[in-house]
Design a protein around this motif. Structure first.
Motif, PDB file in Angstrom:
ATOM      1  N   LYS A 346       0.828  -1.213   0.000  1.00  0.00           N
ATOM      2  CA  LYS A 346       0.000   0.000   0.000  1.00  0.00           C
ATOM      3  C   LYS A 346       0.860   1.259   0.000  1.00  0.00           C
ATOM      4  CE  LYS A 346      -4.159  -1.747   0.069  1.00  0.00           C
ATOM      5  NZ  LYS A 346      -4.888  -1.726  -1.219  1.00  0.00           N
ATOM      6  N   ASN A 347       2.111   1.106   0.432  1.00  0.00           N
ATOM      7  CA  ASN A 347       2.975   2.272   0.547  1.00  0.00           C
ATOM      8  C   ASN A 347       4.424   1.818   0.377  1.00  0.00           C
ATOM      9  OD1 ASN A 347       4.661   4.396   1.798  1.00  0.00           O
ATOM     10  ND2 ASN A 347       2.694   5.245   2.453  1.00  0.00           N
ATOM     11  N   TRP A 348       5.223   2.613  -0.316  1.00  0.00           N
ATOM     12  CA  TRP A 348       6.613   2.209  -0.569  1.00  0.00           C
ATOM     13  C   TRP A 348       7.446   2.139   0.705  1.00  0.00           C
ATOM     14  CZ3 TRP A 348       7.383  -0.603  -4.469  1.00  0.00           C
ATOM     15  CH2 TRP A 348       6.663  -0.415  -5.650  1.00  0.00           C
ATOM     16  N   LYS A 349       6.902   2.672   1.808  1.00  0.00           N
ATOM     17  CA  LYS A 349       7.621   2.554   3.085  1.00  0.00           C
ATOM     18  C   LYS A 349       7.752   1.086   3.500  1.00  0.00           C
ATOM     19  CE  LYS A 349       6.416   7.104   4.883  1.00  0.00           C
ATOM     20  NZ  LYS A 349       5.112   7.783   5.027  1.00  0.00           N
ATOM     21  N   GLU A 350       6.890   0.241   2.922  1.00  0.00           N
ATOM     22  CA  GLU A 350       6.963  -1.199   3.236  1.00  0.00           C
ATOM     23  C   GLU A 350       8.128  -1.873   2.503  1.00  0.00           C
ATOM     24  OE1 GLU A 350       3.072  -3.132   2.528  1.00  0.00           O
ATOM     25  OE2 GLU A 350       2.202  -1.122   2.641  1.00  0.00           O
ATOM     26  N   LEU A 351       8.715  -1.176   1.535  1.00  0.00           N
ATOM     27  CA  LEU A 351       9.709  -1.814   0.673  1.00  0.00           C
ATOM     28  C   LEU A 351      10.993  -2.239   1.400  1.00  0.00           C
ATOM     29  CD1 LEU A 351      10.406  -2.748  -2.215  1.00  0.00           C
ATOM     30  CD2 LEU A 351      11.361  -0.476  -2.627  1.00  0.00           C
ATOM     31  N   PRO A 352      11.586  -1.388   2.268  1.00  0.00           N
ATOM     32  CA  PRO A 352      12.841  -1.806   2.906  1.00  0.00           C
ATOM     33  C   PRO A 352      12.719  -3.163   3.608  1.00  0.00           C
ATOM     34  CG  PRO A 352      12.490   0.534   3.270  1.00  0.00           C
ATOM     35  CD  PRO A 352      11.241   0.020   2.605  1.00  0.00           C
ATOM     36  N   ALA A 353      11.615  -3.388   4.302  1.00  0.00           N
ATOM     37  CA  ALA A 353      11.421  -4.683   4.996  1.00  0.00           C
ATOM     38  C   ALA A 353      11.356  -5.830   3.992  1.00  0.00           C
ATOM     39  CB  ALA A 353      10.145  -4.634   5.840  1.00  0.00           C
ATOM     40  N   ILE A 354      10.693  -5.584   2.853  1.00  0.00           N
ATOM     41  CA  ILE A 354      10.589  -6.618   1.815  1.00  0.00           C
ATOM     42  C   ILE A 354      11.980  -6.940   1.262  1.00  0.00           C
ATOM     43  CG2 ILE A 354       9.776  -7.031  -0.566  1.00  0.00           C
ATOM     44  CD1 ILE A 354       7.200  -5.446   0.337  1.00  0.00           C
ATOM     45  N   LEU A 355      12.773  -5.894   1.027  1.00  0.00           N
ATOM     46  CA  LEU A 355      14.120  -6.116   0.478  1.00  0.00           C
ATOM     47  C   LEU A 355      15.033  -6.808   1.498  1.00  0.00           C
ATOM     48  CD1 LEU A 355      14.713  -2.833  -1.580  1.00  0.00           C
ATOM     49  CD2 LEU A 355      13.938  -5.060  -2.405  1.00  0.00           C
ATOM     50  N   GLU A 356      14.874  -6.480   2.782  1.00  0.00           N
ATOM     51  CA  GLU A 356      15.676  -7.154   3.819  1.00  0.00           C
ATOM     52  C   GLU A 356      15.359  -8.645   3.818  1.00  0.00           C
ATOM     53  OE1 GLU A 356      18.306  -6.042   5.460  1.00  0.00           O
ATOM     54  OE2 GLU A 356      17.911  -4.256   4.264  1.00  0.00           O
ATOM     55  N   LYS A 357      14.087  -8.966   3.735  1.00  0.00           N
ATOM     56  CA  LYS A 357      13.674 -10.376   3.724  1.00  0.00           C
ATOM     57  C   LYS A 357      14.235 -11.059   2.472  1.00  0.00           C
ATOM     58  CE  LYS A 357       9.676 -13.420   3.668  1.00  0.00           C
ATOM     59  NZ  LYS A 357       8.529 -13.580   2.796  1.00  0.00           N
ATOM     60  N   GLU A 358      14.216 -10.327   1.377  1.00  0.00           N
ATOM     61  CA  GLU A 358      14.684 -10.851   0.086  1.00  0.00           C
ATOM     62  C   GLU A 358      16.146 -11.310   0.180  1.00  0.00           C
ATOM     63  OE1 GLU A 358      13.627 -11.926  -3.647  1.00  0.00           O
ATOM     64  OE2 GLU A 358      12.299 -11.137  -2.100  1.00  0.00           O
ATOM     65  N   LYS A 359      16.928 -10.550   0.948  1.00  0.00           N
ATOM     66  CA  LYS A 359      18.365 -10.865   1.060  1.00  0.00           C
ATOM     67  C   LYS A 359      18.596 -12.215   1.747  1.00  0.00           C
ATOM     68  CE  LYS A 359      19.389  -5.942   1.309  1.00  0.00           C
ATOM     69  NZ  LYS A 359      19.653  -4.793   2.197  1.00  0.00           N
ATOM     70  N   THR A 360      17.577 -12.690   2.469  1.00  0.00           N
ATOM     71  CA  THR A 360      17.755 -13.948   3.222  1.00  0.00           C
ATOM     72  C   THR A 360      17.200 -15.166   2.473  1.00  0.00           C
ATOM     73  OG1 THR A 360      15.606 -13.802   4.323  1.00  0.00           O
ATOM     74  CG2 THR A 360      17.439 -12.635   5.371  1.00  0.00           C
ATOM     75  N   ILE A 361      16.526 -14.929   1.349  1.00  0.00           N
ATOM     76  CA  ILE A 361      15.898 -16.058   0.635  1.00  0.00           C
ATOM     77  C   ILE A 361      16.949 -16.808  -0.184  1.00  0.00           C
ATOM     78  CG2 ILE A 361      14.147 -16.719  -1.076  1.00  0.00           C
ATOM     79  CD1 ILE A 361      12.524 -14.290  -0.252  1.00  0.00           C
ATOM     80  N   VAL A 362      17.001 -18.120  -0.018  1.00  0.00           N
ATOM     81  CA  VAL A 362      18.015 -18.904  -0.738  1.00  0.00           C
ATOM     82  C   VAL A 362      17.581 -19.139  -2.183  1.00  0.00           C
ATOM     83  CG1 VAL A 362      18.898 -20.042   1.323  1.00  0.00           C
ATOM     84  CG2 VAL A 362      16.997 -21.092   0.048  1.00  0.00           C
ATOM     85  N   LEU A 363      18.551 -19.440  -3.029  1.00  0.00           N
ATOM     86  CA  LEU A 363      18.300 -19.590  -4.466  1.00  0.00           C
ATOM     87  C   LEU A 363      17.211 -20.635  -4.747  1.00  0.00           C
ATOM     88  CD1 LEU A 363      18.949 -18.895  -7.401  1.00  0.00           C
ATOM     89  CD2 LEU A 363      20.795 -20.583  -7.331  1.00  0.00           C
ATOM     90  N   GLN A 364      17.271 -21.757  -4.030  1.00  0.00           N
ATOM     91  CA  GLN A 364      16.291 -22.833  -4.272  1.00  0.00           C
ATOM     92  C   GLN A 364      14.858 -22.313  -4.144  1.00  0.00           C
ATOM     93  OE1 GLN A 364      17.730 -25.415  -5.594  1.00  0.00           O
ATOM     94  NE2 GLN A 364      15.655 -26.081  -6.027  1.00  0.00           N
ATOM     95  N   GLU A 365      14.656 -21.473  -3.134  1.00  0.00           N
ATOM     96  CA  GLU A 365      13.324 -20.905  -2.882  1.00  0.00           C
ATOM     97  C   GLU A 365      12.952 -19.910  -3.994  1.00  0.00           C
ATOM     98  OE1 GLU A 365      11.326 -18.675   0.885  1.00  0.00           O
ATOM     99  OE2 GLU A 365      13.159 -19.813   1.304  1.00  0.00           O
ATOM    100  N   LYS A 366      13.949 -19.172  -4.457  1.00  0.00           N
ATOM    101  CA  LYS A 366      13.696 -18.211  -5.545  1.00  0.00           C
ATOM    102  C   LYS A 366      13.332 -18.940  -6.832  1.00  0.00           C
ATOM    103  CE  LYS A 366      16.512 -14.407  -3.797  1.00  0.00           C
ATOM    104  NZ  LYS A 366      17.749 -13.645  -3.943  1.00  0.00           N
TER     105      LYS A 366
END
Length: 402
Positions: A346-366
């Protein structure tokens, strides 16, 4: 560090090498529209008055807007001959069930100057702004003439609607208002959509900028993607896109994403800019999709083509879209109703948290997530094709007796 660029699939490469369609966003055939005005004065309808035969199991689609190419090449998965996107006349054929579909497009498809091989027609039109509407109206008047001469019995329209859903000009042409258009497939969350005679249609990819049909490859699914996210596009002052840029810069995430912002919108695509954009989609796990004039944008579908998850700003834009009891002011109904596996914010302020989570996702999951997105998108197009052909056949072919 420089990213190694892989050779794209042959079809994508072929399409990319062909020259672009011209500088006007919504319809590459500006010249053609002027010519049509002159032709129309001399139009002869003789070729159109073929004797009526038995019940007709064919439907002809006249593509007079660039979204016709999305309909034919992406949804129908049809081919066009010749393959050259700049050709004056291109046509294709496809059989669905026992109905024969043919598609005609290009500057030479001019009222009164091409054979009409069926009594059932779908007209793909651009109603984006004033000049386009007057051109679209000429085509509808042409269809009206054909109805009077008994050649044409059934007409549907696929319409690139106005981004604010201001499409009142076409109302008088609808059958329920005494006109000739039995079915209307319209882009954006129009409050008119009732799934009876008016249906929502996807914007699709920017075919007017030569965005190709992309075939998924092993590397598209399995390779590490060097960028967390991408955004290549115009940043308007004081827009949510400006806010997005600021948020990316705050956390230094703009260094981890492929960001290429420009202040001025450029309709003219070059082979280099298209390749650059496709590479950004291919090499990023997420594609950021801020709202423009409308929430729905070509970028959403283009990201799906490359297995890059769209991060969609899920807010209703201004204008007349979606303000009906059915829509409850929620945008992107067509995509949501079919379970699009996007990240909605709903708001781009949510993006940093999404990107932080993204950094922890392993390739297999991607890889799993990409697979799901690509399969969903293929299924989405197949379902649309089935719905489109069912609706047409039920309306056109079941009641061809009247």
């Amino acid at each position: 560090s420089p990213v190694s660029r892989r050779a794209p699939g042959s079809r994508a490469a072929r399409l990319r090498e062909q020259s672009t369609l011209g500088s006007e966003e919504w319809n590459p055939w500006e010249e053609d529209e002027k010519n049509e005005q002159q032709h129309r004065v001399k139009t002869s309808l003789q070729i159109l008055n073929k004797p009526k035969g038995k019940t007709d199991h064919s439907i002809q689609i006249w593509g007079k807007a660039a979204i016709g190419l999305y309909l034919w090449e992406h949804i129908f998965e049809g081919l066009l001959d010749p393959t050259d996107v700049t050709a004056q006349w291109r046509e294709g054929k496809s059989i669905v069930g026992n109905t024969h579909y043919s598609f005609l497009t290009g500057p030479s498809v001019v009222p009164g100057y091409f054979p009409i091989d069926t009594s059932n027609v779908v007209l793909v039109l651009n109603g984006r702004e004033k000049a386009k509407i007057s051109h679209a109206t000429q085509w509808l008047f042409f269809a009206q003439t054909l109805m009077k001469t008994q050649k044409l019995q059934h007409l549907a329209v696929v319409l690139l609607g106005n981004e604010l859903c201001d499409n009142d000009w076409i109302l008088k042409f609808l059958k329920k208002n005494g006109g000739l258009v039995e079915l209307l497939f319209i882009t954006y969350d129009s409050p008119w959509i009732n799934d009876v005679d008016i249906f929502q249609w996807p914007l699709g990819v920017a075919t007017y900028r030569n965005f190709p049909v992309v075939e998924a490859s092993w590397s598209m699914l399995h390779d590490e993607r060097p960028y967390l996210c991408n955004f290549l596009g115009t940043v308007y002052e004081n827009s949510s896109r400006q806010a997005l840029m600021n948020i990316l810069k705050q956390d230094g995430n703009d260094k981890l994403c492929w960001i290429s912002a420009r202040q001025q919108w450029q309709p003219q695509e070059t082979n280099v800019s298209l390749k650059n954009y496709q590479d950004a989609l291919l090499h990023s796990d997420l594609t950021l999709c801020p709202v423009g004039v409308n929430t729905e944008c070509y970028r959403i579908y283009e990201a799906c083509s490359y297995g890059s998850i769209p991060v969609v700003e899920d807010v209703m834009t201004g204008g007349n879209c979606g303000n009906s009891s059915v829509h409850h002011n929620a945008p992107l109904q067509l995509l949501k109703s079919r379970g699009a596996p996007f990240i909605f914010i709903k708001n781009w302020k949510e993006l940093p948290a999404i990107l932080e989570k993204e950094k922890t996702i392993v390739l297999q999951e991607k890889i799993q997530r990409r697979k799901e997105l690509l399969q969903w998108y293929q299924h989405f197009k197949t379902e649309l094709k089935m719905k489109f052909t069912d609706v047409l056949e039920n309306s056109f072919l079941m009641n061809n007796k009247h």
